[in-house]
Design a protein around this motif. Structure first.
Motif, mmCIF file in Angstrom:
data_model
loop_
_atom_site.group_PDB
_atom_site.id
_atom_site.type_symbol
_atom_site.label_atom_id
_atom_site.label_comp_id
_atom_site.label_asym_id
_atom_site.label_seq_id
_atom_site.Cartn_x
_atom_site.Cartn_y
_atom_site.Cartn_z
ATOM 1 N N MET A 334 0.809 -1.219 0.000
ATOM 2 C CA MET A 334 0.000 0.000 0.000
ATOM 3 C C MET A 334 0.843 1.271 0.000
ATOM 4 O O MET A 334 0.302 2.371 -0.127
ATOM 5 C CB MET A 334 -0.924 0.012 1.221
ATOM 6 N N SER A 335 2.175 1.128 0.129
ATOM 7 C CA SER A 335 2.984 2.340 0.298
ATOM 8 C C SER A 335 4.187 2.386 -0.636
ATOM 9 O O SER A 335 4.109 2.915 -1.742
ATOM 10 C CB SER A 335 3.429 2.459 1.758
ATOM 11 N N TYR A 336 5.304 1.786 -0.232
ATOM 12 C CA TYR A 336 6.565 1.989 -0.942
ATOM 13 C C TYR A 336 7.004 0.831 -1.841
ATOM 14 O O TYR A 336 7.945 0.965 -2.625
ATOM 15 C CB TYR A 336 7.688 2.251 0.076
ATOM 16 N N GLY A 337 6.374 -0.327 -1.732
ATOM 17 C CA GLY A 337 6.800 -1.495 -2.503
ATOM 18 C C GLY A 337 6.707 -1.249 -4.006
ATOM 19 O O GLY A 337 5.781 -0.589 -4.484
ATOM 20 N N LYS A 338 7.652 -1.776 -4.758
ATOM 21 C CA LYS A 338 7.653 -1.546 -6.203
ATOM 22 C C LYS A 338 6.420 -2.157 -6.867
ATOM 23 O O LYS A 338 5.772 -1.505 -7.700
ATOM 24 C CB LYS A 338 8.922 -2.113 -6.844
ATOM 25 N N ALA A 339 6.098 -3.387 -6.509
ATOM 26 C CA ALA A 339 4.940 -4.047 -7.124
ATOM 27 C C ALA A 339 3.665 -3.256 -6.850
ATOM 28 O O ALA A 339 2.854 -3.023 -7.756
ATOM 29 C CB ALA A 339 4.805 -5.473 -6.601
ATOM 30 N N GLY A 340 3.493 -2.832 -5.605
ATOM 31 C CA GLY A 340 2.308 -2.056 -5.258
ATOM 32 C C GLY A 340 2.300 -0.690 -5.919
ATOM 33 O O GLY A 340 1.256 -0.206 -6.359
ATOM 34 N N SER A 341 3.459 -0.056 -5.997
ATOM 35 C CA SER A 341 3.547 1.272 -6.625
ATOM 36 C C SER A 341 3.170 1.208 -8.101
ATOM 37 O O SER A 341 2.450 2.070 -8.608
ATOM 38 C CB SER A 341 4.968 1.831 -6.463
ATOM 39 N N MET A 342 3.680 0.189 -8.795
ATOM 40 C CA MET A 342 3.352 0.041 -10.215
ATOM 41 C C MET A 342 1.862 -0.283 -10.393
ATOM 42 O O MET A 342 1.212 0.218 -11.321
ATOM 43 C CB MET A 342 4.216 -1.050 -10.843
ATOM 44 N N LYS A 343 1.324 -1.114 -9.516
ATOM 45 C CA LYS A 343 -0.100 -1.454 -9.588
ATOM 46 C C LYS A 343 -0.960 -0.219 -9.316
ATOM 47 O O LYS A 343 -1.999 -0.011 -9.963
ATOM 48 C CB LYS A 343 -0.425 -2.566 -8.595
ATOM 49 N N ARG A 344 -0.555 0.606 -8.376
ATOM 50 C CA ARG A 344 -1.303 1.836 -8.051
ATOM 51 C C ARG A 344 -1.410 2.735 -9.291
ATOM 52 O O ARG A 344 -2.475 3.264 -9.603
ATOM 53 C CB ARG A 344 -0.622 2.572 -6.901
ATOM 54 N N MET A 345 -0.297 2.899 -9.983
ATOM 55 C CA MET A 345 -0.321 3.741 -11.178
ATOM 56 C C MET A 345 -1.149 3.112 -12.297
ATOM 57 O O MET A 345 -1.845 3.809 -13.039
ATOM 58 C CB MET A 345 1.118 4.021 -11.638
ATOM 59 N N GLU A 346 -1.087 1.795 -12.400
ATOM 60 C CA GLU A 346 -1.890 1.084 -13.408
ATOM 61 C C GLU A 346 -3.379 1.269 -13.145
ATOM 62 O O GLU A 346 -4.160 1.565 -14.065
ATOM 63 C CB GLU A 346 -1.530 -0.409 -13.378
ATOM 64 N N ILE A 347 -3.781 1.110 -11.887
ATOM 65 C CA ILE A 347 -5.189 1.266 -11.527
ATOM 66 C C ILE A 347 -5.645 2.705 -11.736
ATOM 67 O O ILE A 347 -6.735 2.963 -12.262
ATOM 68 C CB ILE A 347 -5.423 0.842 -10.056
ATOM 69 N N ALA A 348 -4.795 3.656 -11.324
ATOM 70 C CA ALA A 348 -5.146 5.067 -11.473
ATOM 71 C C ALA A 348 -5.396 5.426 -12.928
ATOM 72 O O ALA A 348 -6.361 6.121 -13.269
ATOM 73 C CB ALA A 348 -4.035 5.945 -10.894
ATOM 74 N N GLU A 349 -4.548 4.921 -13.817
ATOM 75 C CA GLU A 349 -4.716 5.209 -15.245
ATOM 76 C C GLU A 349 -5.983 4.551 -15.790
ATOM 77 O O GLU A 349 -6.750 5.175 -16.532
ATOM 78 C CB GLU A 349 -3.492 4.717 -16.022
ATOM 79 N N LYS A 350 -6.201 3.317 -15.398
ATOM 80 C CA LYS A 350 -7.364 2.573 -15.878
ATOM 81 C C LYS A 350 -8.669 3.200 -15.403
ATOM 82 O O LYS A 350 -9.650 3.279 -16.153
ATOM 83 C CB LYS A 350 -7.283 1.123 -15.403
ATOM 84 N N GLU A 351 -8.692 3.658 -14.151
ATOM 85 C CA GLU A 351 -9.915 4.187 -13.553
ATOM 86 C C GLU A 351 -10.057 5.697 -13.717
ATOM 87 O O GLU A 351 -11.027 6.292 -13.243
ATOM 88 C CB GLU A 351 -9.954 3.837 -12.056
ATOM 89 N N GLY A 352 -9.064 6.332 -14.351
ATOM 90 C CA GLY A 352 -9.127 7.779 -14.549
ATOM 91 C C GLY A 352 -8.971 8.566 -13.272
ATOM 92 O O GLY A 352 -9.555 9.640 -13.105
ATOM 93 N N LYS A 353 -8.156 8.058 -12.340
ATOM 94 C CA LYS A 353 -7.932 8.731 -11.060
ATOM 95 C C LYS A 353 -6.549 9.368 -11.051
ATOM 96 O O LYS A 353 -5.603 8.840 -11.629
ATOM 97 C CB LYS A 353 -8.072 7.741 -9.906
ATOM 98 N N THR A 354 -6.441 10.522 -10.362
ATOM 99 C CA THR A 354 -5.158 11.213 -10.263
ATOM 100 C C THR A 354 -4.477 10.848 -8.952
ATOM 101 O O THR A 354 -5.106 10.870 -7.894
ATOM 102 C CB THR A 354 -5.353 12.745 -10.316
ATOM 103 N N LEU A 355 -3.214 10.505 -9.018
ATOM 104 C CA LEU A 355 -2.461 10.153 -7.811
ATOM 105 C C LEU A 355 -2.280 11.395 -6.953
ATOM 106 O O LEU A 355 -1.876 12.447 -7.436
ATOM 107 C CB LEU A 355 -1.103 9.576 -8.188
ATOM 108 N N SER A 356 -2.553 11.265 -5.667
ATOM 109 C CA SER A 356 -2.412 12.405 -4.760
ATOM 110 C C SER A 356 -1.132 12.314 -3.932
ATOM 111 O O SER A 356 -0.804 13.245 -3.200
ATOM 112 C CB SER A 356 -3.622 12.493 -3.821
ATOM 113 N N THR A 357 -0.426 11.188 -4.033
ATOM 114 C CA THR A 357 0.827 11.034 -3.294
ATOM 115 C C THR A 357 1.973 10.816 -4.270
ATOM 116 O O THR A 357 1.774 10.373 -5.398
ATOM 117 C CB THR A 357 0.768 9.842 -2.325
ATOM 118 N N LEU A 358 3.171 11.129 -3.813
ATOM 119 C CA LEU A 358 4.378 10.956 -4.615
ATOM 120 C C LEU A 358 5.011 9.606 -4.322
ATOM 121 O O LEU A 358 4.826 9.052 -3.226
ATOM 122 C CB LEU A 358 5.374 12.063 -4.278
ATOM 123 N N PRO A 359 5.777 9.054 -5.259
ATOM 124 C CA PRO A 359 6.441 7.767 -4.998
ATOM 125 C C PRO A 359 7.388 7.860 -3.802
ATOM 126 O O PRO A 359 8.178 8.799 -3.694
ATOM 127 C CB PRO A 359 7.222 7.510 -6.287
#
Length: 460
Positions: A334-359
């Protein structure tokens, strides 16, 4: 006879190899069977950023993705810990034996004092992704050489600039790295109340960043290595600069109602979005709102002097958890892991959501993917200066809240017979009292509260 023996030997060897291969296949099948029958684990989780089940925000979508990735782990959201009284409801959960396995931390020192936190030093030290967190952020989660919290969110603090207002006034707009002098002159020169334009929203935060902007040996609110320097010229000059902007019509929040009459908007945020505010102090959590609503050319410029200032969110793993490794795995996802970070960006793009936190993870693949979709030059520049960053101490420095806001001073300020530190500083900015008369006393009180708080945590 020798020929028969040779043939027999070959058959023996072939049989042995076949048996060996069969054993390996059986062993592999058993291993797979064992993996597929991993012990099912349920983790309780509490955070203030989860929204509602109906909303299905990015955090909840990340939880679903985690459960798909690790089907033997189920996440149960703990609704008893609430934002109405986060620390109070956490304390209730701790006393009743229902502490969440993983929970958001308003202040690490408070959680340590209450003995809520698991020491995750060993888990973190073995994790390659944890090593990719910048040193300054890793250090912020450690006490007495031990790690007790997971850096869970990373945001920048600083100023956002309306570049169009400066261009229209034929002025150079401030950028990341602009000097304090140029920043201040720009705020003053762009201000034109008769045209509904004001330079800055609230100058009070200047007392926090100014010392570090003019002296690289100082941190946020002068704090460095547990010591304050509130009697220094850097702090005094910062307070007086805040007073100058506050009392001379350059700051929206301190304007009179009559001065605000020509300005569109009910608060600094509205005024900025409607194009009447040149520079707004805020955090990068506001970027999604700006992308959606701002109709002018804007950028993030950090603080003057090239200061990258961080606000870090943390999560803690309960000392009473029965599943520390799974809780750490979930926190990492949910925070700093590479797998989770990449998944977060994938979901955000797919769902049209803007990331509010920085890597939080500085892995280059993560950064390339993140900045490929976020075109804010100042944020990229601020990220490139992480090695020189200062951190807002609210959530992780023992005694800071008292030193900055809550400790009683014994000084009469305004209508307060015994003003706390925050009220005393505000009286300086309003011009009611002179900072020079109380700086030494304020510094001694801050150092005292810092020492007391650090002493209380020595055995944690």
């Amino acid at each position: 006879m020798k020929k028969l023996l040779s043939i027999f030997a070959v058959f023996t060897l072939l049989f042995s190899l076949a048996a060996c291969n069969s054993a390996k296949e059986t062993s592999g099948e058993k291993s797979k069977e064992k993996d597929s029958k991993q012990e099912e684990v349920t983790l309780s989780y509490a955070n203030w950023n989860l929204g509602t089940e109906e909303e299905q925000n990015l955090e909840r979508l990340m939880i679903k993705a985690f459960e798909e990735q690790y089907p033997h782990i189920k996440i149960e959201i703990n609704e008893t810990v609430t934002t109405k009284d986060w620390n109070g409801t956490l304390a209730t959960a701790a006393s009743s034996g229902t502490m969440p396995d993983l929970f958001a931390l308003p202040q690490i020192p408070l959680a340590l004092a209450n003995d809520w936190l698991l020491d995750i030093t060993e888990l973190a030290s073995k994790d390659k992704d944890f090593a990719n967190i910048s040193q300054v952020v890793r250090d912020s989660a450690a006490y007495n050489g031990k790690t007790f919290a997971v850096p869970f969110g990373q945001l920048f603090l600083g100023y956002f600039v309306n570049k169009d207002l400066f261009n229209e006034a034929n002025l150079d707009y401030p950028e990341f790295g602009t000097s304090v002098e140029d920043f201040v002159s720009g705020v003053k020169e762009v201000t034109n109340l008769s045209k509904g334009i004001v330079g800055i929203n609230n100058p009070a935060g200047i007392v926090d960043w100014y010392p570090a902007a003019v002296n690289s040996d100082m941190g946020w609110y002068t704090l460095k290595d547990g010591q304050y320097a509130l009697d220094s010229k850097e702090y005094i000059n910062g307070v007086n600069l805040a007073k100058e902007l506050s009392t001379n019509g350059y700051a929206y929040d301190t304007l009179t109602d009559e001065q605000k009459a020509n300005i569109k908007g009910k608060d600094g945020n509205e005024v900025f979005l409607q194009g009447g505010l040149a520079v707004k102090s805020d955090g990068t959590w506001t970027v999604p709102d700006l992308i959606e609503k701002a109709t002018f050319d804007w950028d993030f410029i950090g603080f003057p002097g090239g200061v990258t200032a961080l606000a870090i969110d943390y999560a803690g793993i309960s000392k009473t958890t029965k599943h520390p490794e799974e809780a750490f795995l979930f926190a990492k996802w949910m925070s700093y892991g590479k797998a989770g970070s990449m998944k977060r960006m994938e979901i955000a793009e797919k769902e049209g959501k803007t990331l509010s936190t920085l890597p939080i993870n500085t892995d280059q693949e993560i950064l390339d993917e993140y900045f490929s979709s976020l075109d804010v030059p100042g944020i990229r520049t601020a990220y490139e200066n992480l090695d020189k960053a200062i951190i807002e101490p609210v959530k992780m420095v023992p005694g800071y809240i008292d030193a900055r806001w809550q400790a009683l001073t014994g000084v009469k300020a305004g209508d307060k017979a015994n003003a706390n530190t925050g009220e005393l500083v505000n009286s300086f900015i309003k011009g009611e009292l002179k900072v020079e008369d109380y700086a030494k006393q304020l510094d001694q009180l801050a150092d005292q509260k810092s020492a007391e708080a650090q002493e209380a945590l020595k055995n944690k």
